[in-house]
Design a protein around this motif. Structure first.
Motif, PDB file in Angstrom:
ATOM      1  N   LEU A 207       0.820  -1.363  -0.011  1.00 33.59           N
ATOM      2  CA  LEU A 207       0.091  -0.111  -0.103  1.00 33.59           C
ATOM      3  C   LEU A 207       0.757   1.172   0.095  1.00 33.59           C
ATOM      4  O   LEU A 207       0.542   2.098  -0.715  1.00 33.59           O
ATOM      5  CB  LEU A 207      -0.885   0.044   1.184  1.00 33.59           C
ATOM      6  N   PRO A 208       1.887   1.349   0.896  1.00 30.61           N
ATOM      7  CA  PRO A 208       2.865   2.579   0.676  1.00 30.61           C
ATOM      8  C   PRO A 208       3.272   2.805  -0.843  1.00 30.61           C
ATOM      9  O   PRO A 208       3.328   3.712  -1.028  1.00 30.61           O
ATOM     10  CB  PRO A 208       3.790   2.368   2.032  1.00 30.61           C
ATOM     11  N   LEU A 209       3.713   1.562  -1.195  1.00 29.62           N
ATOM     12  CA  LEU A 209       4.339   1.786  -2.585  1.00 29.62           C
ATOM     13  C   LEU A 209       3.332   2.375  -3.783  1.00 29.62           C
ATOM     14  O   LEU A 209       3.403   3.055  -4.462  1.00 29.62           O
ATOM     15  CB  LEU A 209       5.028   0.494  -3.172  1.00 29.62           C
ATOM     16  N   CYS A 210       2.050   1.706  -3.679  1.00 30.61           N
ATOM     17  CA  CYS A 210       1.172   2.096  -4.379  1.00 30.61           C
ATOM     18  C   CYS A 210       0.658   3.760  -4.326  1.00 30.61           C
ATOM     19  O   CYS A 210       0.420   4.464  -5.105  1.00 30.61           O
ATOM     20  CB  CYS A 210      -0.340   1.141  -4.346  1.00 30.61           C
ATOM     21  N   THR A 211       0.836   4.041  -2.930  1.00 33.14           N
ATOM     22  CA  THR A 211       0.340   5.456  -2.734  1.00 33.14           C
ATOM     23  C   THR A 211       1.523   6.404  -3.246  1.00 33.14           C
ATOM     24  O   THR A 211       1.293   7.348  -3.881  1.00 33.14           O
ATOM     25  CB  THR A 211       0.150   5.733  -1.199  1.00 33.14           C
ATOM     26  N   ALA A 212       2.596   5.971  -3.140  1.00 30.22           N
ATOM     27  CA  ALA A 212       3.991   6.639  -3.766  1.00 30.22           C
ATOM     28  C   ALA A 212       4.014   6.833  -5.218  1.00 30.22           C
ATOM     29  O   ALA A 212       4.290   7.974  -5.843  1.00 30.22           O
ATOM     30  CB  ALA A 212       5.471   6.156  -3.102  1.00 30.22           C
ATOM     31  N   ILE A 213       3.349   5.620  -5.763  1.00 27.56           N
ATOM     32  CA  ILE A 213       3.593   5.595  -7.481  1.00 27.56           C
ATOM     33  C   ILE A 213       2.330   6.727  -7.781  1.00 27.56           C
ATOM     34  O   ILE A 213       2.785   7.354  -8.670  1.00 27.56           O
ATOM     35  CB  ILE A 213       3.263   4.151  -7.805  1.00 27.56           C
ATOM     36  N   PHE A 214       1.316   6.469  -7.179  1.00 25.66           N
ATOM     37  CA  PHE A 214       0.240   7.472  -7.774  1.00 25.66           C
ATOM     38  C   PHE A 214       0.517   8.921  -7.332  1.00 25.66           C
ATOM     39  O   PHE A 214       0.209   9.844  -7.949  1.00 25.66           O
ATOM     40  CB  PHE A 214      -1.097   7.233  -7.107  1.00 25.66           C
ATOM     41  N   ALA A 215       1.388   9.190  -6.267  1.00 23.74           N
ATOM     42  CA  ALA A 215       1.647  10.444  -5.956  1.00 23.74           C
ATOM     43  C   ALA A 215       2.628  10.996  -7.142  1.00 23.74           C
ATOM     44  O   ALA A 215       2.759  12.039  -7.433  1.00 23.74           O
ATOM     45  CB  ALA A 215       2.493  10.565  -4.516  1.00 23.74           C
ATOM     46  N   VAL A 216       3.595  10.123  -7.442  1.00 24.58           N
ATOM     47  CA  VAL A 216       4.321  10.330  -8.711  1.00 24.58           C
ATOM     48  C   VAL A 216       3.687  10.589  -9.909  1.00 24.58           C
ATOM     49  O   VAL A 216       3.897  11.638 -10.845  1.00 24.58           O
ATOM     50  CB  VAL A 216       5.387   9.084  -8.989  1.00 24.58           C
ATOM     51  N   LEU A 217       2.656   9.746 -10.291  1.00 24.45           N
ATOM     52  CA  LEU A 217       1.821  10.041 -11.372  1.00 24.45           C
ATOM     53  C   LEU A 217       1.147  11.214 -11.511  1.00 24.45           C
ATOM     54  O   LEU A 217       1.144  12.010 -12.308  1.00 24.45           O
ATOM     55  CB  LEU A 217       0.962   8.782 -11.744  1.00 24.45           C
ATOM     56  N   ARG A 218       0.632  11.561 -10.239  1.00 28.01           N
ATOM     57  CA  ARG A 218      -0.293  12.778  -9.990  1.00 28.01           C
ATOM     58  C   ARG A 218       0.437  13.986  -9.879  1.00 28.01           C
ATOM     59  O   ARG A 218       0.116  14.941 -10.178  1.00 28.01           O
ATOM     60  CB  ARG A 218      -1.527  12.508  -8.882  1.00 28.01           C
ATOM     61  N   GLY A 219       1.413  13.878  -9.042  1.00 28.17           N
ATOM     62  CA  GLY A 219       2.231  15.132  -8.986  1.00 28.17           C
ATOM     63  C   GLY A 219       3.307  15.384  -9.700  1.00 28.17           C
ATOM     64  O   GLY A 219       3.866  16.366  -9.377  1.00 28.17           O
ATOM     65  N   GLY A 220       3.644  14.493 -10.719  1.00 26.28           N
ATOM     66  CA  GLY A 220       4.666  14.985 -11.729  1.00 26.28           C
ATOM     67  C   GLY A 220       6.410  14.906 -11.022  1.00 26.28           C
ATOM     68  O   GLY A 220       7.036  15.340 -11.817  1.00 26.28           O
ATOM     69  N   GLU A 221       6.482  13.787  -9.793  1.00 26.97           N
ATOM     70  CA  GLU A 221       7.478  13.953  -9.396  1.00 26.97           C
ATOM     71  C   GLU A 221       8.486  13.021 -10.379  1.00 26.97           C
ATOM     72  O   GLU A 221       7.979  12.092 -11.054  1.00 26.97           O
ATOM     73  CB  GLU A 221       7.490  13.294  -8.000  1.00 26.97           C
ATOM     74  N   ARG A 222       9.748  13.013 -10.226  1.00 28.72           N
ATOM     75  CA  ARG A 222      10.924  12.120 -10.808  1.00 28.72           C
ATOM     76  C   ARG A 222      11.663  11.490  -9.992  1.00 28.72           C
ATOM     77  O   ARG A 222      12.657  11.831  -9.683  1.00 28.72           O
ATOM     78  CB  ARG A 222      11.596  12.731 -11.897  1.00 28.72           C
ATOM     79  N   PRO A 223      11.361  10.100  -9.433  1.00 26.35           N
ATOM     80  CA  PRO A 223      12.000   9.501  -8.689  1.00 26.35           C
ATOM     81  C   PRO A 223      13.405   9.057  -9.129  1.00 26.35           C
ATOM     82  O   PRO A 223      13.693   8.890 -10.593  1.00 26.35           O
ATOM     83  CB  PRO A 223      11.186   8.310  -8.081  1.00 26.35           C
ATOM     84  N   GLN A 224      14.361   8.843  -8.241  1.00 29.93           N
ATOM     85  CA  GLN A 224      15.648   8.273  -9.035  1.00 29.93           C
ATOM     86  C   GLN A 224      15.473   6.892  -9.326  1.00 29.93           C
ATOM     87  O   GLN A 224      14.586   6.190  -8.784  1.00 29.93           O
ATOM     88  CB  GLN A 224      16.690   8.142  -7.563  1.00 29.93           C
ATOM     89  N   PRO A 225      16.291   6.229 -10.044  1.00 20.65           N
ATOM     90  CA  PRO A 225      16.103   4.820 -10.775  1.00 20.65           C
ATOM     91  C   PRO A 225      16.121   3.941  -9.586  1.00 20.65           C
ATOM     92  O   PRO A 225      15.351   2.825  -9.871  1.00 20.65           O
ATOM     93  CB  PRO A 225      17.226   4.931 -11.470  1.00 20.65           C
ATOM     94  N   VAL A 226      16.814   4.080  -8.502  1.00 14.93           N
ATOM     95  CA  VAL A 226      16.885   2.942  -7.486  1.00 14.93           C
ATOM     96  C   VAL A 226      15.420   2.867  -6.810  1.00 14.93           C
ATOM     97  O   VAL A 226      15.110   1.767  -6.375  1.00 14.93           O
ATOM     98  CB  VAL A 226      17.876   3.704  -6.335  1.00 14.93           C
ATOM     99  N   PHE A 227      14.577   3.699  -6.902  1.00 12.09           N
ATOM    100  CA  PHE A 227      13.241   3.670  -6.684  1.00 12.09           C
ATOM    101  C   PHE A 227      12.433   2.505  -7.249  1.00 12.09           C
ATOM    102  O   PHE A 227      11.830   1.885  -6.623  1.00 12.09           O
ATOM    103  CB  PHE A 227      12.446   5.184  -7.039  1.00 12.09           C
ATOM    104  N   TRP A 228      12.742   2.540  -8.639  1.00  8.27           N
ATOM    105  CA  TRP A 228      11.987   1.661  -9.257  1.00  8.27           C
ATOM    106  C   TRP A 228      12.460   0.087  -9.048  1.00  8.27           C
ATOM    107  O   TRP A 228      12.001  -0.928  -9.079  1.00  8.27           O
ATOM    108  CB  TRP A 228      12.124   1.591 -10.751  1.00  8.27           C
TER     109      TRP A 228
END
Length: 286
Positions: free
Chosen positions: A102-123
């Motif tokens: 759940l925290p990961l899904c929340t973070a992914i949708f925050a990235v998609l909706r907020g336009g953030e660009r996480p580091q490659p290690v995130f994936w």
């Protein structure tokens, strides 16, 4: 002091959410999942509406309706219904392992909706954490109930969407106001559906099912969100949001304590591995 209060409020919210799946499991033993979903939303919406009127809160703008609709879809309808359906096929202890995502899904949708660009290690952490859960399901859940696992996975995905939208909108409307308005928005649909799906007789419903319904209506659907969104606002969404990582452990403990369900070492190992991966993913999501 405000950040400390944020952590305290966030922890209380997560602790309340941790009881959701065991309580849902108790309720679906005697109540239809559709009726349970509609009933819990209707009860919480009635309380939320009374709260909004009593405190004379301003109505959301028309521009807020899409985000409120997504919040309602994920937190009011999607997760409660899908998890209730899943818990007809799997135990709450089994389903709680999926909550580690759940925290990961929340973070992914925050990235998609907020336009953030996480580091490659995130994936990297994201894929590894997902592999833990899929591997566990393949070894223990797929042969037993693939439908239950798929329903829980879908529930976690839509809940992550609802959390991300609600957190984003809470910056404008306020924390508890977001979940209250989302509940009110869903009331015209959930109330008539609840009446239509109500069992012809409730005489067979045992006390534990009513207790489960009461818990998910009051704590999982409304009060928990009050503390959760307040904590996010006070302590910061990224920081306090990591408290969700404790939810699987709390849920497993409650499943063993309240429902006397078996918690295997593999469940604990998978949950721990998922939590580590999600923690790493959250760190590199900045």
């Amino acid at each position: 002091m405000e950040k400390t209060n944020g952590w305290v409020n966030g922890f209380i919210g997560v602790a309340m959410f941790a009881g959701s799946l065991p309580a849902t499991r108790m309720a679906v033993t005697d109540l239809n999942p559709i009726f349970l979903t509609c009933a819990r939303a209707t009860i919480a919406a009635s309380l939320g509406l009374a709260w909004l009127l009593l405190l004379r809160q301003r109505r959301p703008n028309i521009a807020d309706l899409p985000s409120l609709s997504l919040t309602a879809l994920g937190c009011v309808v999607g997760y409660p219904l899908l998890s209730a359906l899943a818990l007809q096929h799997v135990t709450s202890a089994h389903s709680i392992v999926f909550v580690g995502l759940l925290p990961l899904c929340t973070a992914i949708f925050a990235v998609l909706r907020g336009g953030e660009r996480p580091q490659p290690v995130f994936w990297l952490f994201s894929i590894l954490g997902s592999a833990f859960v899929v591997g566990y399901a393949a070894l223990n859940g797929i042969h037993a109930s693939p439908l239950g696992d798929l329903l829980m996975l879908a529930a976690v995905i839509v809940c992550g969407l609802g959390y991300a939208e609600g957190a984003r909108l809470s910056r404008q409307l306020g924390g508890w106001q977001v979940i209250s308005w989302a509940l009110v928005l869903s009331l015209p649909v959930m109330l008539p559906m609840g009446l239509l799906s109500m069992p012809p007789s409730l005489g067979h419903v045992r006390a534990q099912a009513w207790a489960g319904l009461a818990y998910v209506s009051l704590f999982s659907m409304l009060i928990g969100f009050v503390f959760w969104y307040r904590g996010l606002a006070q302590g910061g969404i990224a920081a306090v949001g990591q408290l969700q990582l404790f939810q699987p452990f709390m849920g497993l403990g409650l499943a063993a304590l309240v429902l006397h369900e078996k918690v295997s070492w593999m469940m604990l190992a998978v949950t721990l591995g998922t939590v580590v991966c999600v923690a790493g993913a959250k760190h590199y999501a900045r």
